[in-house]
Scaffold this motif. Structure first.
Motif: not given
Length: 97
Positions: A32-34, A40-41, A65-68
């Motif tokens: 959630q922090d990332i 990003i929601k 998925r790739t972003e986080i």
């Protein structure tokens, strides 16, 4: 007011329950922090749909998925709903060791 004995409070959790609690903690503290830092929601898929999404490059959850940094091979569902093997992969990705 009822008091519990000390031994009842320190009773170890069964492995599957411990996995679920750990996964939820990592979701709140790390994932959630990332996501918040990147704006990003998190909208999780359901397990059956996401198993198909993992095969497709332009799936609805692929970018998130790739972003986080979501672990490869783990469906993008809430960790509470992941099978135990996938929970282990999820935990290892965000908290190695």
């Amino acid at each position: 007011m009822l008091r519990r004995r000390k031994s009842e409070r320190t009773k170890p959790l069964p492995p599957s329950k411990r996995l679920r609690v750990e996964a939820q903690r990592v979701l709140k503290e790390r994932v959630q922090d990332i996501a918040d830092k990147k704006g990003i929601k998190l909208r999780f898929c359901n397990l059956k749909e996401c198993e198909n999404h993992m095969q497709i490059l332009d799936s609805p959850c692929a970018n998130i998925r790739t972003e986080i940094g979501w672990p490869h091979g783990v469906p993008f569902v809430h960790p509470h709903d992941l099978p135990n093997k996938a929970k282990i992969g999820f935990l290892e990705a965000y908290e190695p060791g």
